[in-house]
Write a protein that holds these residues in place. Sequence first.
Motif, PDB file in Angstrom:
ATOM      1  N   THR A  22       0.832  -1.208   0.000  1.00 20.16           N
ATOM      2  CA  THR A  22       0.000   0.000   0.000  1.00 20.16           C
ATOM      3  C   THR A  22       0.862   1.252   0.000  1.00 20.16           C
ATOM      4  N   ASP A  23       1.922   1.257   0.828  1.00 17.62           N
ATOM      5  CA  ASP A  23       2.811   2.419   0.846  1.00 17.62           C
ATOM      6  C   ASP A  23       3.524   2.591  -0.495  1.00 17.62           C
ATOM      7  N   VAL A  24       3.933   1.481  -1.093  1.00 20.31           N
ATOM      8  CA  VAL A  24       4.584   1.544  -2.414  1.00 20.31           C
ATOM      9  C   VAL A  24       3.605   2.074  -3.459  1.00 20.31           C
ATOM     10  N   SER A  25       2.354   1.613  -3.419  1.00 14.54           N
ATOM     11  CA  SER A  25       1.351   2.042  -4.401  1.00 14.54           C
ATOM     12  C   SER A  25       1.118   3.544  -4.335  1.00 14.54           C
ATOM     13  N   LYS A  26       1.124   4.097  -3.124  1.00 13.66           N
ATOM     14  CA  LYS A  26       0.944   5.544  -2.983  1.00 13.66           C
ATOM     15  C   LYS A  26       2.123   6.297  -3.574  1.00 13.66           C
ATOM     16  N   ALA A  27       3.316   5.758  -3.364  1.00 16.22           N
ATOM     17  CA  ALA A  27       4.507   6.387  -3.945  1.00 16.22           C
ATOM     18  C   ALA A  27       4.483   6.291  -5.467  1.00 16.22           C
ATOM     19  N   LEU A  28       4.042   5.164  -5.993  1.00 14.70           N
ATOM     20  CA  LEU A  28       3.954   4.998  -7.449  1.00 14.70           C
ATOM     21  C   LEU A  28       2.949   5.985  -8.043  1.00 14.70           C
ATOM     22  N   GLU A  29       1.860   6.208  -7.353  1.00 13.95           N
ATOM     23  CA  GLU A  29       0.857   7.139  -7.860  1.00 13.95           C
ATOM     24  C   GLU A  29       1.407   8.559  -7.919  1.00 13.95           C
ATOM     25  N   LEU A  30       2.174   8.938  -6.908  1.00 10.50           N
ATOM     26  CA  LEU A  30       2.794  10.270  -6.933  1.00 10.50           C
ATOM     27  C   LEU A  30       3.794  10.379  -8.086  1.00 10.50           C
ATOM     28  N   ALA A  31       4.548   9.330  -8.307  1.00 12.40           N
ATOM     29  CA  ALA A  31       5.514   9.323  -9.418  1.00 12.40           C
ATOM     30  C   ALA A  31       4.794   9.407 -10.753  1.00 12.40           C
ATOM     31  N   ARG A  32       3.634   8.785 -10.853  1.00 15.63           N
ATOM     32  CA  ARG A  32       2.836   8.828 -12.080  1.00 15.63           C
ATOM     33  C   ARG A  32       2.326  10.255 -12.329  1.00 15.63           C
ATOM     34  N   VAL A  33       1.877  10.897 -11.260  1.00 18.71           N
ATOM     35  CA  VAL A  33       1.393  12.281 -11.365  1.00 18.71           C
ATOM     36  C   VAL A  33       2.522  13.205 -11.817  1.00 18.71           C
ATOM     37  N   GLU A  34       3.752  12.941 -11.331  1.00 17.90           N
ATOM     38  CA  GLU A  34       4.905  13.774 -11.676  1.00 17.90           C
ATOM     39  C   GLU A  34       5.528  13.389 -13.021  1.00 17.90           C
ATOM     40  N   LYS A  35       4.854  12.444 -13.742  1.00 11.74           N
ATOM     41  CA  LYS A  35       5.292  12.007 -15.077  1.00 11.74           C
ATOM     42  C   LYS A  35       6.626  11.273 -15.056  1.00 11.74           C
ATOM     43  N   LEU A  36       7.045  10.813 -13.868  1.00 13.45           N
ATOM     44  CA  LEU A  36       8.288  10.065 -13.794  1.00 13.45           C
ATOM     45  C   LEU A  36       8.118   8.689 -14.415  1.00 13.45           C
TER      46      LEU A  36
END
Length: 926
Positions: free
Chosen positions: A815-829
Amino acid sequence: MDYKDTLNLPVTDFPMRGNLPVREPEMLKQWQAMGLYQKIEAAGAGKPNFTLHDGPPYANGHTHIGHALNKILKDIVVKSRRMQGFYAPYVPGWDCHGLPIELMVDKQLGSKKKEMTKAQVRKECRSYAAKWVEIQSEEFQRLGVLGEWDNPYLTMNSRYEAATARELARFAERGGLFKGKKPIHWCSSCVTALAEAEVEYADHTSPSIYVKFPYAGELPAGLEMLAGKKLSFVIWTTTPWTIPANLGVALNPELPYVAVEAGDDVMVMAEGLYQAVMKAVGITDFQVLATFSGAPFENQSCRHPFYDRNSLIVLGDHVTLEAGTGCVHTAPGHGQEDYVIGLQYGLEIYNPVDDYGRYRDDLELFGGMKLAEANEAVSAKLDEVGALLKLGKVSHSYPHCWRCKKPVIFRATEQWFISMEANGLREKSLAQINQVKWIPHWGRERIHNMVAGRPDWCISRQRSWGVPITVFYCEKCGEALADGKIMHHIADLFETGGSDLWYEKEAAELLPAGTSCPKCNHGSFTKEMDILDVWFDSGVSHSAVLEQRDYLSTPADMYLEGSDQHRGWFHSSLLASVGTRDIAPYKAVLTHGFVVDGAGKKMSKSQGNVVAPDEVIKKFGVEILRLWVAAQDYQDDIRISQEILLRLSDAYRRIRNTARYILGNLAGFDPAADSVPDGDLLEIDRWALSKLERLVGRVEKSYDEYQFHVLYHAVHNFCSVEMSAFYLDVLKDRLYTAPPQSLARRSAQTAMYRILDALTRLIAPVLSFTADEIWAFLPGKREESVHLAGFPRFETKLLDSELEARYDRLLAVRTDVSKALELARVEKLIGHSLDARVLIEAPAGEWRELLEAYRGELATLCIVSQAELVEGLTDAIAGEEVKGLKVKIEKAQGDKCERCWNYVTSVGQNDEHPSVCHRCQEALVG
């Protein structure tokens, strides 16, 4: 090369869209063509019996949403019991007699009815009821309810009518049947007596009058100060029309009373109420002359306000301080408590009102007047003679007729009753109530209180469409011949000829030869023309149905109806069975609430908030209706709306899509040949089966305890959270890319097959069409229909609490990883999660040890290309689920494999397949 062709992509003909309104009728035809119900019955031979006895709906009009709720609940119970290993037949029934049908036929016949005999009118009623039985049967079957639709029970069938007549004979033989003049609820509009269950309470505005009854007796010792005073006892009533029938004034012997002087009047009322009364009548200048007990006034008299007769002062515990004056107007012909105390004091059971709600012509002052006009006329007369203290209005709950919805009256008439005291019927019934399992538990208290306080059961009705009361009257002396043997003889005639014989033949043709009056020995008789209360009809179904079909058990294992039936069918069935057999007709009673709209309001056509079952079925399919029934806590009122149905449609799609995804990935899997033994299953597959077993146990318990909303939430969460959002998502890479015969793929297929097989069985009682549709697509040999199968067995050997606990912690990390991935997706990383490399820093201790142990599986669990445990992370995101965890997302290292889409540094190292990773290379070669 197009590597897509080398993947094991899902393949299934199981449709993604349910298209339920079209597919369900097709499946119904298939079930009928294969004789599914008959096969279910045959398969149940020799198994323990579970009988749910169907309470009969009324054969009049299309089914409504309450019917759908009731029938689906019953179907869920019966199907679940079958799948638990019981023989559970379901015999539907209909209540076919009664006033609503008779009045509809009267309306249809119009003036033609005058030229017809009662027997001819009854045949029209029979035809009308039969038409609606057929219509409702089709509507109930459309709900997916399996049962003996070709052999239901109908209260108008000859055999049933004969059984009804026999039960009446049994009451007569036991001495419980009698004719008497007692006050009962009477509908002047329908011109018939009403049972307790036929009375509904609704708000009504009535006149409220305070009346002085002049004292005409001697003063008790100690009250000499009242001598020579203009003394009156003050009563209060909301039925001025009953004043002409007043024969007494009741006081409570335990209450203190006061004599209140106001001007020339001295008025007696309860000490606890006099101040409220004086305020209500608008008198402010008064004083209390004396305080005394009511007991010394017993058997003294007041004068009737406008008739030349006395009203006896009586004592009764029913007089309270809840309302009124503490002096109760007593008309024994118009109230149950008045009747009881009237008998005690020898008062006449006087009723000056006829069947049509008019005063009888011989009533002084008001003869021939309608009661609708009488309240005003009586109040005016009281005012004229100076007896009226105050005329007002009061809004209160008042009894109304269940059919015409008009206010009813309480009037004494000659009726047939079943005594609550003869043979200890009341005490035995109360004792039997304690032997029954009530679901929910408050049902016991409700029906117990009703039986404890109810009057004798009025079973006669002044209509034509019903089972006749098989009693004869001597033409010479009028003696009633209610002989058990003769009544059984009539029942035998009904067995072959139906109860219409009562209206087609003369008394002499029906009676056994040589019958004579036991009182005067006369041999000519007339027939009783009243019919039985329809609640008696349905109440004896334990005899007419359960005892006459040897494959049903008696007492029934369960009765299941709406909460109104505590005073209806549950109640009449209890009295009918205990009254003749000394035992309740049911072992358990399950009660559900009423259907209301989305805002919790009662449904009505005038409000425009009625939800019709056929409209729901045409738009959503009956599966959504069945899911709605299961999803609700039926113990309370149950809400339904478009929004609720749409939400349930989404839930249905999740369940269906879970099944479709698994079916697609079972292509080429033979459970007999390809299943992997438990000991060889991969760990995450064992975790999934452990979660399945926990679901099996939870669902099994919910069926046992009739907590279907628990079942719904458990299944929905299992499909949407544990399966779709995690397990099946994680499996994709393994399922698609591993060699078809590899342990990795076969392990996953084994788990998925067992999951879907069990899940399909578990949901079959609720989602009956969908489960059978899934069943047809499952691989391997199996029963012809899921409804011929049993539930999965709860196997504790598959439970692994320690494994589940580890995965709970791994899921928290995910769950913590998924939240980090979502932020990275928003930042276009990154775009897809496989574009990511995850760096995780865990605090020393158990979390670090756990992640070290699963270092090789972290990428798979998080569905990323790489996942590594590191120390000293900077610019990381702090975990929320796991305190102390740090997560950083980077672009994945290496190149993207064209086959599995993972980024791997080994891509390009093979000349034959330069664009794939080493894992896919091995799969291609293997």
